[in-house]
Every structure is written in C-alpha cells, then in structure tokens.
Design a protein around this motif. Structure first.
Motif, PDB file in Angstrom:
ATOM      1  N   GLU A   1       0.825  -1.210   0.000  1.00  0.00           N
ATOM      2  CA  GLU A   1       0.000   0.000   0.000  1.00  0.00           C
ATOM      3  C   GLU A   1       0.861   1.263   0.000  1.00  0.00           C
ATOM      4  OE1 GLU A   1      -2.789  -0.053   3.180  1.00  0.00           O
ATOM      5  OE2 GLU A   1      -4.239  -1.286   2.081  1.00  0.00           O
ATOM      6  N   ARG A   2       2.018   1.191   0.643  1.00  0.00           N
ATOM      7  CA  ARG A   2       2.900   2.356   0.652  1.00  0.00           C
ATOM      8  C   ARG A   2       3.407   2.666  -0.749  1.00  0.00           C
ATOM      9  NH1 ARG A   2       6.054   1.059   6.344  1.00  0.00           N
ATOM     10  NH2 ARG A   2       4.664   2.334   7.635  1.00  0.00           N
ATOM     11  N   SER A   3       3.632   1.627  -1.548  1.00  0.00           N
ATOM     12  CA  SER A   3       4.039   1.854  -2.930  1.00  0.00           C
ATOM     13  C   SER A   3       2.907   2.493  -3.721  1.00  0.00           C
ATOM     14  CB  SER A   3       4.453   0.519  -3.580  1.00  0.00           C
ATOM     15  OG  SER A   3       5.612  -0.010  -2.963  1.00  0.00           O
TER      16      SER A   3
ATOM     17  N   ASN B   1       2.666   6.130  -5.393  1.00  0.00           N
ATOM     18  CA  ASN B   1       2.339   6.201  -6.809  1.00  0.00           C
ATOM     19  C   ASN B   1       1.319   7.306  -7.080  1.00  0.00           C
ATOM     20  OD1 ASN B   1       1.764   5.407  -9.591  1.00  0.00           O
ATOM     21  ND2 ASN B   1      -0.051   4.396  -8.767  1.00  0.00           N
ATOM     22  N   PHE B   2       0.221   7.321  -6.332  1.00  0.00           N
ATOM     23  CA  PHE B   2      -0.811   8.338  -6.554  1.00  0.00           C
ATOM     24  C   PHE B   2      -0.303   9.723  -6.176  1.00  0.00           C
ATOM     25  CE2 PHE B   2      -3.601   4.576  -6.314  1.00  0.00           C
ATOM     26  CZ  PHE B   2      -4.297   4.764  -7.500  1.00  0.00           C
ATOM     27  N   ARG B   3       0.459   9.792  -5.106  1.00  0.00           N
ATOM     28  CA  ARG B   3       1.046  11.075  -4.707  1.00  0.00           C
ATOM     29  C   ARG B   3       1.925  11.620  -5.819  1.00  0.00           C
ATOM     30  NH1 ARG B   3       6.065  12.466  -3.250  1.00  0.00           N
ATOM     31  NH2 ARG B   3       6.369  14.230  -1.845  1.00  0.00           N
TER      32      ARG B   3
ATOM     33  N   ALA C   1      10.744   7.708 -10.688  1.00  0.00           N
ATOM     34  CA  ALA C   1      11.172   6.723  -9.689  1.00  0.00           C
ATOM     35  C   ALA C   1      11.865   7.361  -8.494  1.00  0.00           C
ATOM     36  CB  ALA C   1      12.107   5.694 -10.335  1.00  0.00           C
ATOM     37  N   GLN C   2      12.546   8.463  -8.713  1.00  0.00           N
ATOM     38  CA  GLN C   2      13.387   9.042  -7.664  1.00  0.00           C
ATOM     39  C   GLN C   2      12.619   9.297  -6.373  1.00  0.00           C
ATOM     40  OE1 GLN C   2      15.042  13.050  -8.256  1.00  0.00           O
ATOM     41  NE2 GLN C   2      17.011  12.186  -7.683  1.00  0.00           N
ATOM     42  N   TYR C   3      11.570  10.062  -6.453  1.00  0.00           N
ATOM     43  CA  TYR C   3      10.808  10.386  -5.245  1.00  0.00           C
ATOM     44  C   TYR C   3       9.815   9.279  -4.893  1.00  0.00           C
ATOM     45  CZ  TYR C   3      12.768  15.047  -5.686  1.00  0.00           C
ATOM     46  OH  TYR C   3      13.632  16.099  -5.777  1.00  0.00           O
ATOM     47  N   GLN C   4       9.218   8.682  -5.907  1.00  0.00           N
ATOM     48  CA  GLN C   4       8.176   7.682  -5.653  1.00  0.00           C
ATOM     49  C   GLN C   4       8.714   6.487  -4.873  1.00  0.00           C
ATOM     50  OE1 GLN C   4       5.515   6.919  -8.921  1.00  0.00           O
ATOM     51  NE2 GLN C   4       5.303   4.762  -8.380  1.00  0.00           N
ATOM     52  N   VAL C   5       9.850   5.969  -5.283  1.00  0.00           N
ATOM     53  CA  VAL C   5      10.392   4.777  -4.629  1.00  0.00           C
ATOM     54  C   VAL C   5      11.029   5.122  -3.285  1.00  0.00           C
ATOM     55  CG1 VAL C   5      12.006   2.848  -4.837  1.00  0.00           C
ATOM     56  CG2 VAL C   5      10.766   3.643  -6.852  1.00  0.00           C
ATOM     57  N   ALA C   6      11.856   6.151  -3.274  1.00  0.00           N
ATOM     58  CA  ALA C   6      12.548   6.518  -2.028  1.00  0.00           C
ATOM     59  C   ALA C   6      11.557   6.882  -0.934  1.00  0.00           C
ATOM     60  CB  ALA C   6      13.510   7.672  -2.281  1.00  0.00           C
ATOM     61  N   TRP C   7      10.541   7.658  -1.290  1.00  0.00           N
ATOM     62  CA  TRP C   7       9.564   8.093  -0.286  1.00  0.00           C
ATOM     63  C   TRP C   7       8.728   6.932   0.243  1.00  0.00           C
ATOM     64  CZ3 TRP C   7      12.567  11.582   0.268  1.00  0.00           C
ATOM     65  CH2 TRP C   7      12.294  12.897   0.601  1.00  0.00           C
ATOM     66  N   SER C   8       8.601   5.847  -0.539  1.00  0.00           N
ATOM     67  CA  SER C   8       7.869   4.670  -0.048  1.00  0.00           C
ATOM     68  C   SER C   8       8.763   3.737   0.764  1.00  0.00           C
ATOM     69  CB  SER C   8       7.253   3.898  -1.223  1.00  0.00           C
ATOM     70  OG  SER C   8       8.244   3.238  -1.990  1.00  0.00           O
TER      71      SER C   8
ATOM     72  N   ILE D   1       3.932  11.230 -15.446  1.00  0.00           N
ATOM     73  CA  ILE D   1       2.612  10.804 -14.982  1.00  0.00           C
ATOM     74  C   ILE D   1       2.322   9.389 -15.463  1.00  0.00           C
ATOM     75  CG2 ILE D   1       0.127  11.301 -15.060  1.00  0.00           C
ATOM     76  CD1 ILE D   1       0.901  14.244 -15.608  1.00  0.00           C
ATOM     77  N   LEU D   2       2.657   9.096 -16.705  1.00  0.00           N
ATOM     78  CA  LEU D   2       2.370   7.785 -17.283  1.00  0.00           C
ATOM     79  C   LEU D   2       3.305   6.704 -16.751  1.00  0.00           C
ATOM     80  CD1 LEU D   2       1.751   8.815 -21.012  1.00  0.00           C
ATOM     81  CD2 LEU D   2       0.080   8.501 -19.182  1.00  0.00           C
ATOM     82  N   TYR D   3       4.535   7.082 -16.406  1.00  0.00           N
ATOM     83  CA  TYR D   3       5.492   6.101 -15.909  1.00  0.00           C
ATOM     84  C   TYR D   3       5.233   5.708 -14.450  1.00  0.00           C
ATOM     85  CZ  TYR D   3       8.556   6.561 -19.992  1.00  0.00           C
ATOM     86  OH  TYR D   3       9.081   6.524 -21.259  1.00  0.00           O
ATOM     87  N   ALA D   4       4.538   6.556 -13.697  1.00  0.00           N
ATOM     88  CA  ALA D   4       4.316   6.289 -12.272  1.00  0.00           C
ATOM     89  C   ALA D   4       3.669   4.922 -12.018  1.00  0.00           C
ATOM     90  CB  ALA D   4       3.497   7.412 -11.647  1.00  0.00           C
TER      91      ALA D   4
END
Length: 350
Positions: A15-17, A21-23, A214-221, A153-156
């Motif tokens: 769920e954190r991923s 993703n939505f964020r 990926a930079q913020y999406q993965v690290a922040w999760s 947006i599409l890659y998220a």
C-alpha cells in the motif's frame, strides 16, 4: 509533515508503494501545469499591458490553485495520523543524528543523496544543455518540460507495478539505471550523431521521465519501512524525524550539486558575457553527461546493499505487534536490519 503523513496512513508494504504512486502522479500533474506559465504569461502580458502585470496575474492563478490543493490535502487526510502513537518527548539534535544509526535508513539516504546530486546537476545544467548542445530555441522549452512531466505521470504506474511485483530495490535499479544510461548515451553518443539534435533531445527527455518518476516515488515509499525498525527499538513512531532528516540531506545534496555545477561551468570558460565556443559547448555536454550519470550509477549499486525487503518488513511488523501485547517475539526474521549481532541480541527477548 506532508511526506511524513504517508508513513502514518498505512503500514502495509504494498500500500505504501501505491500511496507513493498516486502522490507522485498528482505531483507530476502539478509540475506539468507549471509549463503552462509559458502560455499564460504572454496572454496576460498582452491583455494587461505590461510584463510585471502579466507575471502578477499568472502567479496569482498558481498561488490560488496551490492554496486550494493544500486545503484539500489537509481536509482529506484528517484523522489518518496515528495520534495515539505520537512521541511526546522534545526532539533535539541528538535525536536527529540518532536516526542515522538505523541501518536501513542510513543505506537509503546514501543511495538517495547520490540520485539528488545527479538531479542537482541536471537542474543546473539542463537549460544550457538544451540551448547549446540540444539546439532548442526558447519557444521549444515548454514542449521539452511537458515531455518530462507528462510522461512522468504515465510512468508512475509502471514504477508501482515493479515495486509491488518485484521489489522496491528492483524499481530503484530500473529507474536510476535507465536514467543514468540515458543521460550518458544521449549527450555523448546519440545526440551528437543526429542531423537534427532537437529530436534526440526530446527522446532523451522522454526516457529521463522514468528516473524523475522513480526518484521520489520509490525513495519516499522506502522511508516508512525504516520507521518501523525505530518503533521496534524505541516504542515510538517518529516519521517526522526521519522525513525531516531525509529532506535535510536532499537540500544539502541539491545545494552541493548546484554549487559544483556552477563552479565547473566557470572552469570550462562559460559566462553570460563570453561567446559560447565549440569548446564550451563540448564542456557543457561532458559536464551534463558525467555529472548526472555517474551518481545515478552509484545510487543503483548502493540499493543492492539495503537490508530491508518485503519479508523482513513483514517479520518486523509481527514482532512489533507481539511486543505491544507483551507476548514473546523473535528477531530472527529481520536480524539483518540491525547494525551487528550485538545490537540484534540486545533487542532479543531472553
């Protein structure tokens, strides 16, 4: 507070991923909207009769939109914070430094700071690269920005699928690895070999969107997973402390990258007053390629050494639940998260 709230809304690994993703998708929508400045500014300047009035009207629209979004975020997330688990002790510099004793978090910020260094180089040198190496004209810059933010947006969702189906490590390696390869090959090999470098620049930005996503999406999760280890040790949840330290390191790395990039621009002879010679253009090309791709490659390698994974996180959550209930628990399933065997034994129920 905004980033730390994500860690409090769910403790589920997958769920954190999805949350990240939505964020990230909505964040990239906002980034995409900033490119509209290049269209709104001329419109309002013409209608209002001056550049200063045009800027005032344009920024007033963005300020109003940002305020509305902030209020929506505040209202929609009310009640999701774990208020009963707040730490009530006064936070000091000692606490801030203590988070670096958390092995998964220490590895995480090491890999994350390298990617931020690369981003700092890209942000500082991109405009010079676009004009002097990529051959773009001023009117083509909005399209370049829209390519990056639009495809981010599409890659998220793709990054989210890799995180959930494989692992967050795999998503990071894919994101940083592909971004590093793109920023190395296109400036040094592909774009110089093209008849019209503008098209090559657009393609480079298309692939660069993967890394930006990926930079913020993965690290922040990944940060919230480290918080649970701290909770196991201290019986307190301190999401804010961890995100504050990560943000501080992000700002320091960004400032360092911008300072170094600016210094090196001067070393290759660039200045606003000087004529841009082929030697300066070549120097910008190499600075942009190496200053971004090398830190990204290092970052992709460092993530291999982070000890946190789905199985260990699951074992950690079970131990926390048993500890709260006063029942026996074992650290065997997540022993690798500790700094050494001595620390693992310290937190083992005798």
């Amino acid at each position: 507070p905004y980033t730390a709230l994500g860690a409090e809304m769910t403790t589920n690994y997958e769920e954190r991923s999805s949350l990240a993703n939505f964020r990230n998708m909505l964040s990239q929508c906002a980034n995409f909207a900033t490119a509209m400045i290049f269209f709104l500014l001329p419109f309002f300047t013409e209608k209002l009769g001056s550049m200063s009035a045009g800027w005032s009207a344009t920024i007033a629209i963005y300020g109003a939109a940002a305020t509305i979004c902030i209020l929506i975020g505040w209202k929609a997330t009310a009640g999701y914070d774990h208020s009963e688990q707040r730490a009530h002790e006064t936070i000091t510099h000692k606490h801030s430094c203590a988070v670096l004793k958390n092995r998964p978090f220490r590895t995480l910020v090491t890999m994350y700071s390298r990617s931020i260094l690369a981003m700092g180089f890209v942000n500082t040198l991109l405009i010079y690269f676009l004009f002097f190496v990529g051959g773009l004209k001023e009117e083509q810059v909005p399209l370049a920005l829209m390519i990056v933010f639009g495809f981010s947006i599409l890659y998220a969702p793709l990054i989210n699928i890799i995180s959930q189906k494989l692992s967050k490590k795999a998503a990071w390696i894919f994101g940083m690895g592909s971004w590093g390869i793109t920023l190395f090959l296109f400036p040094l090999v592909i774009i110089p070999g093209m008849v019209n470098p503008v098209y090559g620049t657009y393609i480079m930005l298309f692939f660069s969107a993967i890394g930006c996503t990926a930079q913020y999406q993965v690290a922040w999760s990944m940060i919230p997973d480290c918080v649970e280890l701290d909770e196991f040790k201290t019986s307190h949840r301190r999401e804010g402390l961890y995100y504050a330290m990560a943000t501080l390191i992000q700002k320091v790395a960004t400032a360092a990258a911008m300072g170094i990039a600016g210094f090196l621009l001067g070393k290759i002879g660039y200045s606003e007053a000087a004529e841009v010679t082929p030697e300066i253009t070549n120097g910008i090309k190499w600075l942009f390629a190496l200053g971004s791709s090398i830190p990204l490659g290092v970052s992709a390698l460092i993530v291999l050494f982070t000890p946190m994974n789905r199985a260990r996180h699951s074992s950690l959550l079970k131990a926390i639940a048993l500890k709260k209930e006063g029942k026996p628990y074992s650290v065997d399933g997540f022993k690798a998260l500790f700094n050494n065997e001595t620390e693992a034994v310290k937190y083992t129920v005798q």
